[in-house]
Design a protein around this motif. Structure first.
Motif, PDB file in Angstrom:
ATOM      1  N   ALA A   1     -92.997  35.273   5.149  1.00  0.00           N
ATOM      2  CA  ALA A   1     -94.031  35.699   6.083  1.00  0.00           C
ATOM      3  C   ALA A   1     -94.468  37.120   5.781  1.00  0.00           C
ATOM      4  CB  ALA A   1     -93.510  35.610   7.508  1.00  0.00           C
ATOM      5  N   VAL A   2     -93.495  37.948   5.447  1.00  0.00           N
ATOM      6  CA  VAL A   2     -93.815  39.353   5.229  1.00  0.00           C
ATOM      7  C   VAL A   2     -94.812  39.497   4.088  1.00  0.00           C
ATOM      8  CG1 VAL A   2     -92.881  41.578   4.541  1.00  0.00           C
ATOM      9  CG2 VAL A   2     -91.647  40.169   6.161  1.00  0.00           C
ATOM     10  N   ARG A   3     -94.615  38.677   3.027  1.00  0.00           N
ATOM     11  CA  ARG A   3     -95.528  38.792   1.885  1.00  0.00           C
ATOM     12  C   ARG A   3     -96.932  38.377   2.256  1.00  0.00           C
ATOM     13  NH1 ARG A   3     -93.000  36.506  -3.551  1.00  0.00           N
ATOM     14  NH2 ARG A   3     -95.062  36.780  -4.447  1.00  0.00           N
ATOM     15  N   VAL A   4     -97.015  37.285   3.000  1.00  0.00           N
ATOM     16  CA  VAL A   4     -98.346  36.837   3.420  1.00  0.00           C
ATOM     17  C   VAL A   4     -99.015  37.922   4.256  1.00  0.00           C
ATOM     18  CG1 VAL A   4     -99.616  35.123   4.730  1.00  0.00           C
ATOM     19  CG2 VAL A   4     -97.605  34.451   3.417  1.00  0.00           C
ATOM     20  N   LEU A   5     -98.238  38.452   5.193  1.00  0.00           N
ATOM     21  CA  LEU A   5     -98.822  39.457   6.081  1.00  0.00           C
ATOM     22  C   LEU A   5     -99.206  40.708   5.315  1.00  0.00           C
ATOM     23  CD1 LEU A   5     -96.522  39.002   9.161  1.00  0.00           C
ATOM     24  CD2 LEU A   5     -98.801  38.125   8.759  1.00  0.00           C
ATOM     25  N   THR A   6     -98.356  41.083   4.366  1.00  0.00           N
ATOM     26  CA  THR A   6     -98.687  42.260   3.564  1.00  0.00           C
ATOM     27  C   THR A   6     -99.987  42.031   2.827  1.00  0.00           C
ATOM     28  OG1 THR A   6     -96.321  42.449   3.229  1.00  0.00           O
ATOM     29  CG2 THR A   6     -97.700  43.920   1.955  1.00  0.00           C
ATOM     30  N   THR A   7    -100.144  40.819   2.274  1.00  0.00           N
ATOM     31  CA  THR A   7    -101.379  40.506   1.575  1.00  0.00           C
ATOM     32  C   THR A   7    -102.569  40.638   2.510  1.00  0.00           C
ATOM     33  OG1 THR A   7    -100.044  38.873   0.437  1.00  0.00           O
ATOM     34  CG2 THR A   7    -102.410  38.841   0.009  1.00  0.00           C
ATOM     35  N   VAL A   8    -102.404  40.094   3.718  1.00  0.00           N
ATOM     36  CA  VAL A   8    -103.501  40.143   4.684  1.00  0.00           C
ATOM     37  C   VAL A   8    -103.883  41.583   4.985  1.00  0.00           C
ATOM     38  CG1 VAL A   8    -104.096  39.725   7.084  1.00  0.00           C
ATOM     39  CG2 VAL A   8    -103.005  37.926   5.749  1.00  0.00           C
ATOM     40  N   VAL A   9    -102.863  42.381   5.314  1.00  0.00           N
ATOM     41  CA  VAL A   9    -103.135  43.771   5.683  1.00  0.00           C
ATOM     42  C   VAL A   9    -103.726  44.523   4.494  1.00  0.00           C
ATOM     43  CG1 VAL A   9    -102.108  45.934   6.447  1.00  0.00           C
ATOM     44  CG2 VAL A   9    -101.379  43.786   7.468  1.00  0.00           C
TER      45      VAL A   9
ATOM     46  N   ARG B   1    -108.004  43.549  15.407  1.00  0.00           N
ATOM     47  CA  ARG B   1    -108.592  42.494  14.589  1.00  0.00           C
ATOM     48  C   ARG B   1    -107.514  41.633  13.937  1.00  0.00           C
ATOM     49  NH1 ARG B   1    -112.885  39.670  14.831  1.00  0.00           N
ATOM     50  NH2 ARG B   1    -111.119  38.434  15.441  1.00  0.00           N
ATOM     51  N   LEU B   2    -106.387  42.248  13.569  1.00  0.00           N
ATOM     52  CA  LEU B   2    -105.327  41.480  12.914  1.00  0.00           C
ATOM     53  C   LEU B   2    -104.312  40.974  13.934  1.00  0.00           C
ATOM     54  CD1 LEU B   2    -104.831  43.631   9.733  1.00  0.00           C
ATOM     55  CD2 LEU B   2    -106.056  41.502   9.961  1.00  0.00           C
TER      56      LEU B   2
ATOM     57  N   VAL C   1     -99.793  43.913  11.376  1.00  0.00           N
ATOM     58  CA  VAL C   1     -99.704  45.346  11.106  1.00  0.00           C
ATOM     59  C   VAL C   1     -98.319  45.863  11.470  1.00  0.00           C
ATOM     60  CG1 VAL C   1    -100.757  47.568  11.528  1.00  0.00           C
ATOM     61  CG2 VAL C   1    -102.150  45.518  11.613  1.00  0.00           C
ATOM     62  N   VAL C   2     -97.853  45.460  12.665  1.00  0.00           N
ATOM     63  CA  VAL C   2     -96.547  45.962  13.105  1.00  0.00           C
ATOM     64  C   VAL C   2     -95.451  45.476  12.169  1.00  0.00           C
ATOM     65  CG1 VAL C   2     -94.893  45.974  14.986  1.00  0.00           C
ATOM     66  CG2 VAL C   2     -97.318  46.068  15.485  1.00  0.00           C
ATOM     67  N   VAL C   3     -95.528  44.195  11.797  1.00  0.00           N
ATOM     68  CA  VAL C   3     -94.493  43.654  10.911  1.00  0.00           C
ATOM     69  C   VAL C   3     -94.517  44.381   9.570  1.00  0.00           C
ATOM     70  CG1 VAL C   3     -93.808  41.637   9.571  1.00  0.00           C
ATOM     71  CG2 VAL C   3     -94.373  41.402  11.977  1.00  0.00           C
TER      72      VAL C   3
ATOM     73  N   GLY D   1     -88.828  39.459  19.284  1.00  0.00           N
ATOM     74  CA  GLY D   1     -89.971  38.652  18.888  1.00  0.00           C
ATOM     75  C   GLY D   1     -90.476  39.037  17.501  1.00  0.00           C
ATOM     76  N   LEU D   2     -90.531  40.341  17.234  1.00  0.00           N
ATOM     77  CA  LEU D   2     -90.992  40.809  15.929  1.00  0.00           C
ATOM     78  C   LEU D   2     -90.008  40.438  14.835  1.00  0.00           C
ATOM     79  CD1 LEU D   2     -92.459  44.271  16.856  1.00  0.00           C
ATOM     80  CD2 LEU D   2     -93.682  42.281  16.022  1.00  0.00           C
ATOM     81  N   LEU D   3     -88.729  40.504  15.185  1.00  0.00           N
ATOM     82  CA  LEU D   3     -87.703  40.125  14.214  1.00  0.00           C
ATOM     83  C   LEU D   3     -87.860  38.655  13.836  1.00  0.00           C
ATOM     84  CD1 LEU D   3     -85.367  41.703  12.993  1.00  0.00           C
ATOM     85  CD2 LEU D   3     -83.851  40.576  14.607  1.00  0.00           C
ATOM     86  N   ARG D   4     -88.220  37.845  14.840  1.00  0.00           N
ATOM     87  CA  ARG D   4     -88.375  36.407  14.572  1.00  0.00           C
ATOM     88  C   ARG D   4     -89.583  36.124  13.689  1.00  0.00           C
ATOM     89  NH1 ARG D   4     -86.953  34.271  20.382  1.00  0.00           N
ATOM     90  NH2 ARG D   4     -84.699  34.393  20.233  1.00  0.00           N
ATOM     91  N   VAL D   5     -90.571  36.991  13.752  1.00  0.00           N
ATOM     92  CA  VAL D   5     -91.716  36.810  12.864  1.00  0.00           C
ATOM     93  C   VAL D   5     -91.241  36.948  11.424  1.00  0.00           C
ATOM     94  CG1 VAL D   5     -93.873  37.822  12.091  1.00  0.00           C
ATOM     95  CG2 VAL D   5     -93.403  37.610  14.518  1.00  0.00           C
ATOM     96  N   LYS D   6     -90.403  37.934  11.210  1.00  0.00           N
ATOM     97  CA  LYS D   6     -89.944  38.222   9.859  1.00  0.00           C
ATOM     98  C   LYS D   6     -88.911  37.199   9.403  1.00  0.00           C
ATOM     99  CE  LYS D   6     -88.375  42.223   7.851  1.00  0.00           C
ATOM    100  NZ  LYS D   6     -87.814  43.566   8.073  1.00  0.00           N
TER     101      LYS D   6
END
Lengths: 434, 512
Positions: free
Chosen positions: A15-23, A410-411, A416-418, B386-391
């Motif tokens: 997930a982090v990679r996808v989100l990083t790509t998005v951001v 917007r995101l 962004v937070v992640v 919740g944020l931890l679960r996203v990751k």
């Protein structure tokens, strides 16, 4: 329809990679656009160019330039950034997030309750549908504007910024420039549709009345528009002269607010405070999930209402099992948890924004409304930001706060937070390695 | 005393079984001594003569409470619905009867202003419509202070002290009334828990009164302000509130008094029974102080940087303002000698910091209003999980408070309550705006009423008066105060069940 979790997607593991790509994509688009603005020679300050680009890609209608002084090609680019921003938001919500495989935690729409909202079988097919619907809708808006009497260039640029719920206009006084009832009616109707989810738009095209009728979100969205229009019209009846003009103006500002588009037609700063606050609330609530609009989203409001109802029942019957239903389907507990978390993040972001703007020179009404409006990617606000005011009423540091809020909003805050959290974690790890 | 109580509680053949009526009656009876005290004060003062009016109020309340207690009887078990109904109706009844002395005295004009003052009093809110305050008789002023003292701890808690046979119902009554999500027992028996709560409360009030006297106040002023600071109420017998004295010593005592009132009484009890370290060990307590003083510091700095006043004055007013809003006290220390105390005139940035503090209020199990620090903590931790679960989607992450794991259903309840607060605040803001207030006044007044704070920002600031609101707007604010004081559920549920009952009745009628 197949479970979207089985759909293959390039990065379905992280997930982090996808989100990083998005951001990162969003950020690099902003950089490109900033360069365009600076290279055009029309803007001299870097921070102004960044602001304009962010407002563009986040589909917010706050601007720092005088649009009437810009050449046509730059106006086109400005409208295009919004159109691309809207497309990006749709793809993020309807394609990237559902394709997360087992990691649909971020999901906005196309999950669990949203099975019906999932558009197509595969993600490529899905992308195709989203893009086609969006394109089709944009062309339709363009044609309607043209038919209502706009010039071809205006119709095209306004079409781009309407379909994306962006709200950039080619004139300082936005829609009031045309002074035409027909154009305002078309604009209001188009904004109302722009706030509808793509799935519902597809149902509309295909004439699936039952599916439309079943959607709680669509019904609430529609009733919010109708109810608020009546209220705003009643509250402003004497101020704006009454009659059909008042009704049209009310409908226009309501759809402009709830779809988070932000076209202006009247200087609402002179109105009583009640309609102003109602409009601010509508901007905060925002459009339907799965549309190009922003805000808290009607879907989440429904879930929050369901949760509140459940809490009341649980107080009387502590052991009852009370499901929260959306469109006749039971919302999963995990999705409810996400709504809670989103609620906290949203309030935190808005409160920080209020503090930021207020301490950097805005007064309190401007800070409160500006923060909410920027986070919802709306645009207009109260106080100094009401009526036809643009973002230049705020000092440059306060505009920086707006940039951050628009980007976050917007995101949908999470990515962004992640990504920031991930970045901090990486830095810490690097330090440990040393 | 004991036999008199048992005489009251004895079952009589003509009694109607009414769980609600009995509790309401008891609550009313407990108000009578306070009214008599106010009558005494009035009798002793030479400036006004409202003894008869105040005495009449006491008499009517005695009659009303007595009749209810004599003619009703309590069931052994209390289903949740009647617990909430009992608590809600007690508070509504109390407000009505507490308004009587104010109304009879004629100092507040019509009944609706008297009722607003009474609701603001018994909910320990502190928004006043009395203007000017200083011309009013001492008895009426003292009754305002006493109402807040009663309201701070809660009449139902008081009623439970003499209802040993209430059993389980007693605890749920306290839970339904006491602010905050937890109801720690201080003793194995509910009645002794309630008794200890009131004993502590009385002790704290006495200590504050003594400290205020040392700081230089007269006996009357000291007692009056002790009542409202222990109850984190906010009424003062002076137009300038604490600003009347313009004394740093008095402000310091009030700051400590409000802070003590905003701390969980469970912690106080532990400290009193020989474990003063309990304070330091409570993460809620640490967060509570940290938040208040962080806001105080930043607000002072912002005010100082914007040249509102010099550094020492900024700090003095910043600390007082943050404490008075962070504990839902609601006093003001602004005066002609110290104009910087009016936080509605602070720089926008400092005011923006105060708003979250107003929403938060004090600790759970204290006399303060608001959402409570514990809930904010839980929500913040919930968000992090919740944020931890996203990751890491499959991570097993729990929300922990100290050593205790907070279960998912409880998290959902806390979140549900936060949502309820937000919805009520938004609706109230919109209604107040529709009745003619601007954005900042209506939103801050809605929050202030829901959190039982008192003063708000905008036009309803600490140097202002709630007469700026129209009559319907005051009605909205009154209901928000009651809803906030009983933490939403009691009032909403009574409204819901009343609605359902009428619907059922009409349905039956239709069938006939």
């Amino acid at each position: 329809m197949s479970d979207p979790s089985r759909v293959r997607f390039p990065w379905h593991r992280s997930a982090v990679r996808v989100l990083t790509t998005v951001v990162a994509t969003a950020a690099s688009l902003v950089v490109v656009s900033t360069v365009v603005y600076l290279a055009s020679g029309e803007m001299s300050r870097v921070d102004d160019a960044i602001f304009e680009s962010v407002a563009g890609f986040t589909t917010t209608s706050l601007t720092v330039v005088d649009p009437e002084a810009l050449p046509a090609w730059l106006l086109t680019w400005r409208a295009l950034t919004q159109w691309l921003g809207g497309l990006g938001a749709l793809l993020l919500a309807l394609v990237v997030v559902p394709a997360f495989g087992g990691q649909r935690r971020l999901s906005e729409v196309a999950e669990g309750r949203g099975r019906r909202a999932v558009l197509a079988r595969t993600w490529s097919h899905n992308t195709q549908r989203v893009v086609l619907t969006y394109l089709g809708f944009t062309v339709l808006v363009f044609a309607s504007y043209y038919a209502a009497g706009m010039g071809a260039f205006d119709a095209a640029t306004f079409g781009l910024t309407t379909a994306s719920t962006g709200g950039f206009a080619n004139y300082r006084d936005s829609f009031a420039h045309f002074d035409s009832a027909a154009i305002e009616w078309v604009g209001a109707g188009a904004m109302a549709l722009a706030g509808v989810s793509v799935a519902a738009l597809v149902w509309m095209v295909r004439g699936k009345v039952q599916a439309l009728w079943r959607s709680t979100e669509l019904k609430l969205y529609a009733s919010l528009i109708v109810g608020s229009t009546v209220l705003v019209a009643a509250w402003t009846w004497t101020d704006t002269g009454g009659g059909a003009d008042t009704i049209r103006e009310s409908f226009f500002v309501v759809t402009s607010s709830i779809s988070t588009t932000g076209f202006r037609v009247a200087d609402w700063g002179h109105w009583a405070s009640a309609p102003q606050i109602l409009l601010l609330l509508l901007i905060g609530v925002g459009s339907m999930a799965g549309s190009a609009g922003g805000g808290f989203r009607v879907l989440r409001v429904i879930e929050i209402l369901g949760i509140v109802r459940r809490e009341l029942v649980l107080q009387l019957h502590p052991r009852a099992v009370v499901p929260v239903k959306v469109s006749g389907e039971v919302a999963s507990e995990a999705s409810l948890t996400r709504v809670h978390n989103f609620q906290i993040l949203w309030v935190l972001a808005a409160a920080s924004g209020v503090f930021g703007i207020a301490s950097l020179g805005g007064d309190l009404p401007t800070a409160v409304s500006g923060s909410i409006s920027a986070l919802a990617t709306g645009g207009p606000g109260l106080g100094d930001l009401s009526g036809f005011a643009d973002a230049t009423v705020l000092a440059a540091p306060a505009r920086g706060v707006l940039v951050a809020l628009m980007f976050l909003g917007r995101l949908s805050i999470y990515p962004v937070v992640v990504v920031i959290g991930w970045g901090i974690g990486e830095i810490q790890r690097m330090r440990l390695r040393r | 005393m004991k036999w008199a109580v048992s005489l009251l509680l004895v079952d009589r053949p003509w009694n109607v079984t009414s769980r609600v009526g009995f509790v309401v009656g008891l609550g009313l009876l407990f108000m009578v001594p306070g009214m008599l005290l106010a009558t005494l004060v009035e009798w002793g003062s030479s400036t006004s003569d409202n003894e008869v009016a105040l005495g009449m109020g006491a008499l009517v309340t005695l009659a009303g409470g007595g009749l209810l207690v004599i003619f009703t009887r309590l069931d052994q078990d209390m289903p949740p619905a009647s617990v909430f109904a009992a608590v809600a109706w007690t508070w509504i009844g109390l407000s009505l009867f507490a308004a009587l002395p104010l109304w009879f005295s004629g100092e507040l004009g019509s009944f609706d202003t008297a009722l607003f003052e009474a609701v603001s009093g018994v909910t320990a809110t502190g928004s006043t419509v009395l203007s000017p305050i200083e011309g009013t008789g001492r008895g009426v002023l003292m009754w305002r202070q006493i109402m807040q003292w009663y309201g701070g701890m809660g009449m139902v808690v008081l009623a439970v002290t003499i209802l040993p046979f209430l059993g389980v119902g007693g605890l749920s009554l306290i839970t339904a009334e006491a602010p905050g999500p937890t109801s720690d027992r201080l003793a194995p028996r509910v009645s002794s828990t309630a008794r200890r709560l009131w004993a502590l409360y009385g002790g704290i009030t006495l200590a504050i009164a003594a400290a205020l006297m040392i700081a230089g106040l007269s006996l009357y002023d000291a007692v009056a302000h002790a009542f409202t600071s222990a109850g984190t109420g906010g009424f003062s017998p002076y137009d300038d509130s604490i600003g009347h004295f313009d004394s740093i010593a008095v402000e310091a005592v009030m700051i400590v008094g409000m802070l003590v009132g905003g701390v969980s009484f469970t912690l106080h009890w532990r400290a009193v029974s020989g474990n003063p370290r309990a304070y330091g060990r409570s993460s809620e307590f640490r967060t509570y102080l940290l938040l208040i003083f962080a806001v105080a510091l930043f607000a002072s700095l912002l005010n100082w940087l914007n040249d509102l006043s010099d550094l020492t004055n900024s700090l003095r007013n910043g600390i007082f303002g943050a404490v008075t809003l962070g504990t839902s006290g609601g006093f003001g220390n602004a005066s002609s000698g110290n104009p910087g105390g009016d936080f509605a005139a602070w720089t926008p940035g400092a005011q923006a910091l105060l708003l979250p503090l107003m929403v938060m209020g004090g600790m759970t199990g204290s006399t303060a209003g608001g959402l409570k620090v514990l809930r904010a903590q839980v929500m913040a931790k919930y968000m992090r999980v919740g944020l931890l679960r996203v990751k890491h989607p499959r991570v097993v992450a729990r929300v922990k408070l100290g050593q205790m794991v907070v279960a998912e259903p409880i998290l959902q309840r806390v979140a549900g309550l936060v949502a309820l607060y937000a919805l009520s605040a938004l609706v109230a803001t919109l209604v107040l705006a529709a009745l003619g207030q601007d954005l900042i006044t209506s939103s801050s007044a809605a929050i202030s009423a829901l959190s039982n704070m008192g003063p708000a920002l905008g036009e309803a600031g600490p140097t202002s008066n709630y007469l700026v609101f129209t009559r319907p707007a005051r009605a909205v604010l009154m209901s928000m105060m009651l809803i906030g004081r009983l933490e939403f559920f009691a009032i909403f549920l009574v409204a819901v069940s009343a609605y359902e009952r009428t619907r059922r009745l009409t349905r039956v009628n239709l069938r006939r």
